[in-house]
Design an enzyme around this catalytic site. Structure first.
Site, mmCIF file in Angstrom:
data_model
loop_
_atom_site.group_PDB
_atom_site.id
_atom_site.type_symbol
_atom_site.label_atom_id
_atom_site.label_comp_id
_atom_site.label_asym_id
_atom_site.label_seq_id
_atom_site.Cartn_x
_atom_site.Cartn_y
_atom_site.Cartn_z
ATOM 1 C CG ASP A 29 -1.820 -1.169 1.269
ATOM 2 O OD1 ASP A 29 -2.335 -1.677 0.101
ATOM 3 O OD2 ASP A 29 -2.232 -1.815 2.242
ATOM 4 C CE LYS A 58 2.352 -2.616 -4.325
ATOM 5 N NZ LYS A 58 2.174 -2.202 -2.883
ATOM 6 N N GLY A 69 -4.588 -4.180 -3.594
ATOM 7 C CA GLY A 69 -5.506 -3.322 -4.079
ATOM 8 C C GLY A 69 -4.572 -1.866 -4.548
ATOM 9 C CG HIS A 70 -2.200 -2.166 -7.038
ATOM 10 N ND1 HIS A 70 -1.036 -2.628 -7.776
ATOM 11 C CD2 HIS A 70 -1.753 -2.460 -5.800
ATOM 12 C CE1 HIS A 70 -0.390 -3.574 -7.135
ATOM 13 N NE2 HIS A 70 -0.673 -3.310 -6.021
ATOM 14 C CD GLN A 128 0.504 -8.979 -2.408
ATOM 15 O OE1 GLN A 128 1.148 -9.647 -3.273
ATOM 16 N NE2 GLN A 128 -0.617 -8.733 -2.699
HETATM 17 P P1 GDP Z 1 -0.939 0.309 -3.507
HETATM 18 O O1 GDP Z 1 -1.431 -0.985 -3.063
HETATM 19 O O2 GDP Z 1 0.566 0.251 -3.246
HETATM 20 O O3 GDP Z 1 -1.073 0.458 -5.037
HETATM 21 O O4 GDP Z 1 -1.404 1.442 -2.671
HETATM 22 P P2 GDP Z 1 -3.007 1.712 -2.407
HETATM 23 O O5 GDP Z 1 -3.764 2.002 -3.500
HETATM 24 O O6 GDP Z 1 -3.496 0.242 -1.615
HETATM 25 O O7 GDP Z 1 -2.879 2.836 -1.147
HETATM 26 C C1 GDP Z 1 -2.484 3.992 -1.404
HETATM 27 C C2 GDP Z 1 -3.334 4.979 -1.108
HETATM 28 O O8 GDP Z 1 -2.784 6.322 -1.001
HETATM 29 C C3 GDP Z 1 -4.570 4.965 -2.295
HETATM 30 O O9 GDP Z 1 -5.944 5.582 -1.658
HETATM 31 C C4 GDP Z 1 -3.981 6.406 -3.092
HETATM 32 O O10 GDP Z 1 -4.813 6.877 -3.757
HETATM 33 C C5 GDP Z 1 -3.427 7.223 -2.153
HETATM 34 N N1 GDP Z 1 -2.159 7.840 -2.525
HETATM 35 C C6 GDP Z 1 -1.162 7.481 -3.345
HETATM 36 N N2 GDP Z 1 -0.083 8.329 -3.502
HETATM 37 C C7 GDP Z 1 -0.632 9.563 -2.769
HETATM 38 C C8 GDP Z 1 -0.175 10.726 -2.380
HETATM 39 O O11 GDP Z 1 0.852 11.037 -2.706
HETATM 40 N N3 GDP Z 1 -0.779 11.507 -1.348
HETATM 41 C C9 GDP Z 1 -2.232 10.986 -0.751
HETATM 42 N N4 GDP Z 1 -2.497 11.860 0.011
HETATM 43 N N5 GDP Z 1 -2.579 9.914 -1.225
HETATM 44 C C10 GDP Z 1 -1.986 8.766 -2.050
HETATM 45 P P1 IMO Z 2 -0.944 -4.304 -2.339
HETATM 46 O O1 IMO Z 2 -0.379 -4.828 -3.568
HETATM 47 C C1 IMO Z 2 -0.820 -4.711 2.208
HETATM 48 C C2 IMO Z 2 -0.977 -8.475 3.631
HETATM 49 C C3 IMO Z 2 -2.436 -9.112 4.670
HETATM 50 C C4 IMO Z 2 -1.652 -9.841 5.455
HETATM 51 C C5 IMO Z 2 -0.531 -10.625 4.589
HETATM 52 C C6 IMO Z 2 -0.902 -11.877 4.235
HETATM 53 O O2 IMO Z 2 -2.502 -3.390 -2.096
HETATM 54 O O3 IMO Z 2 0.101 -3.353 -1.665
HETATM 55 P P2 IMO Z 2 -2.440 -12.635 2.130
HETATM 56 O O4 IMO Z 2 -3.901 -12.356 1.803
HETATM 57 O O5 IMO Z 2 -1.591 -12.190 0.986
HETATM 58 O O6 IMO Z 2 -2.243 -14.060 2.633
HETATM 59 O O7 IMO Z 2 -2.138 -11.847 3.479
HETATM 60 O O8 IMO Z 2 -0.401 -9.749 3.755
HETATM 61 N N1 IMO Z 2 -1.459 -8.075 2.468
HETATM 62 C C7 IMO Z 2 -1.340 -6.898 1.916
HETATM 63 N N2 IMO Z 2 -1.106 -5.781 2.886
HETATM 64 N N3 IMO Z 2 -1.113 -4.481 0.688
HETATM 65 C C8 IMO Z 2 -1.356 -5.406 0.075
HETATM 66 O O9 IMO Z 2 -1.410 -5.510 -1.243
HETATM 67 C C9 IMO Z 2 -1.479 -6.841 0.532
HETATM 68 N N4 IMO Z 2 -1.673 -8.125 0.391
HETATM 69 C C10 IMO Z 2 -1.512 -9.027 1.173
HETATM 70 O O10 IMO Z 2 -2.999 -8.014 5.202
HETATM 71 O O11 IMO Z 2 -1.250 -9.288 6.614
HETATM 72 MG MG MG Z 3 -3.056 -1.780 -1.985
#
Ligand code: GDP
Ligand code: IMO
Ligand code: MG
Length: 437
Positions: free
Chosen positions: A13, A16, A40-41, A224
């Site tokens: 998270d 990415k 979840g991207h 991840q």
């Molecule tokens: P990922 O799994 O690495 O793709 O990240 P996620 O999408 O799960 O979580 C990142 C969250 O931060 C999302 O809600 C994005 O919309 C948000 N986000 C990404 N870059 C920025 C930033 O520079 N500032 C803020 N405030 N939010 C951001």
């Molecule tokens: P993105 O790509 C954050 C965490 C889960 C748990 C552990 C194992 O959005 O960054 P799993 O379901 O993979 O067997 O869970 O890994 N986890 C993540 N945490 N971002 C993710 O993906 C994750 N995918 C799995 O919360 O701790």
């Molecule tokens: Mg994510």
């Protein structure tokens, strides 16, 4: 030319999705190499926000071909839903989404077994996303998995499914005291996927090999984060795949010699969702403030993310394992308004100070972070596009990070939207310094 690998440098998270979407404008192919719908991207532009779980985050750039590699575990229900969402938004996927024939499938029994196992572990539960990831990779490595290619041959699929479901039902009922699944119903449901998925399926490693020979640019999208890697992360509180750089080669079939850039995505603070050690976690009002300001709730499960200060011990380790060649710092704007910022530079353990990241949880659970403090800033930075637009205190913070890791910074994200970015062209001063500002 070649491959740029995008790696989460923390516990996932990091943002990415945003960075991959942004970089997709300048590449030919975007390929996911591991994980499944546990990811979840998030991608934002204008007032719109979309979350992708399986489809690579380049899908909204119509010139780009998106590949789901052999290293991904594919949930047929989730991928079909995602394809529908993308089409409903007016984007074409035909001919530009390719799914590896060798990717393994997530089956309903994988989710059922995961749920039963987590329930049984009780207080030692991993806190998984419940997407069946662990049990699907277990079957892959036990050589009892069902692959995408199996969907295309009904007789084989029927035979393999029947055998697998009977075995899993025995485990569910006998070991976990849980309900079994109906063999015929699952067979009918999965047999239907063959027609839906058929147009997307191909030998993606061949496709990528040819693309590399033709000089195409490939962005490899990790899911991840490095500290969730099954080998290098905080085992057993990890996922079941390799988000680190080696996973790109085995999960796509591209050779390491084709990789030219490894970009570590680093959130300006730390978060973790699920259980497991987290040395810099803030269980206080500052942690809550980061959670609210950063919208730190899981994009897949909605769970609140645990929040804390940036951890340089963990980041140096991630940089070493992945051979990071550049960094993209995200969510710097979330730190705005904090009077004081802290960065962990070492751990104290057993009366000694160490900069080694102990991935064994018994030690990691006991370490005490040693912090350095920084002055915060109060100016709104969400409109910053150039290094000079950032307040001095914010520049000092990112420069400290750059110099401590010895890796140049190519981007700084200052908000969730595509346009909220300070990029290298606008900030050449981000290369590693040899002293001074
Ligand atoms: P990922 O799994 O690495 O793709 O990240 P996620 O999408 O799960 O979580 C990142 C969250 O931060 C999302 O809600 C994005 O919309 C948000 N986000 C990404 N870059 C920025 C930033 O520079 N500032 C803020 N405030 N939010 C951001
Ligand atoms: P993105 O790509 C954050 C965490 C889960 C748990 C552990 C194992 O959005 O960054 P799993 O379901 O993979 O067997 O869970 O890994 N986890 C993540 N945490 N971002 C993710 O993906 C994750 N995918 C799995 O919360 O701790
Ligand atoms: Mg994510």
């Amino acid at each position: 030319m070649g491959v740029n690998v995008i790696i989460g440098a923390q516990w996932g998270d990091e943002g990415k999705g945003k960075i991959v979407d942004l970089l997709s404008a300048n590449v030919d192919i975007v390929a996911r190499y591991q994980g499944g719908a546990n990811a979840g991207h998030t991608i934002c532009w204008g007032d719109e926000t979309f979350v992708l779980h399986l489809v690579p985050s380049g899908i909204f750039h119509e010139h780009a071909t998106c590949v789901i590699g052999n290293g991904v575990v594919l949930d047929p229900v989730a991928i079909m839903e995602e394809i529908r969402m993308i089409r409903d938004l007016g984007y074409d996927v035909d001919g530009r989404l390719l799914i590896s024939h060798n990717a393994h499938l997530i089956m309903p029994y994988h989710k059922r077994i995961e749920e039963a196992r987590e329930r049984m572990r009780d207080s030692s539960a991993i806190g998984t996303t419940g997407r069946g990831i662990g049990p699907a990779y277990m079957d892959k490595f036990a050589r009892t998995g069902i692959r995408v290619v199996d969907l295309l041959d009904r007789d084989t699929l029927r035979r393999k499914l029947k055998r697998a479901i009977e075995e899993k039902n025995a485990v569910l009922r006998g070991v976990y005291d849980a309900d079994g699944l109906d063999v015929e119903r699952i067979i009918e449901e999965y047999v239907e996927f063959d027609q839906l998925i058929d147009p997307f399926v191909t030998d993606t490693s061949q496709y990528l090999g040819q693309a590399l020979r033709a000089g195409k640019r490939i962005l490899a999208e990790g899911a991840q984060g490095s500290l969730l890697d099954v080998d290098f992360g905080t085992y057993p509180f990890v996922t079941s795949s390799h988000p680190t750089v080696g996973g790109c080669c085995t999960g796509l079939g591209v050779p390491p010699t084709a990789v030219d850039t490894v970009t570590g995505i680093v959130k300006a603070y730390s978060t973790r969702v699920g259980n497991g050690p987290f040395p810099t976690e803030l269980d206080d009002a500052t942690g809550e403030r980061l959670r609210q300001a950063g919208g730190e709730f899981g994009a897949t499960t909605g769970r609140p993310r645990r929040c804390g200060w940036l951890d340089l011990v963990a980041l140096r380790y991630a940089s070493m394992i992945n051979g990071l060649t550049e960094l993209a710092i995200t969510k710097l704007d979330v730190l705005t308004g904090l009077d004081e910022l802290k960065v962990c530079t070492a751990y104290r353990y057993d009366g000694k100070e160490t900069t080694r990241f102990p991935s064994e949880v018994q030690t990691l659970e006991k370490v005490e972070p040693a912090y350095v403090s920084f002055e915060g800033w109060s100016e709104d930075i969400t409109g910053a596009r150039r290094m000079d637009d950032l307040p001095q205190a914010a520049r000092r913070y990112v420069r400290f990070l750059r110099d401590a890791l010895g890796v140049r910074i190519s981007m700084i994200s200052t908000g969730p939207r595509r346009d909220q970015i300070v990029s290298e062209e606008a900030a050449p001063a981000f290369s590693v310094s040899t002293g001074g500002e």
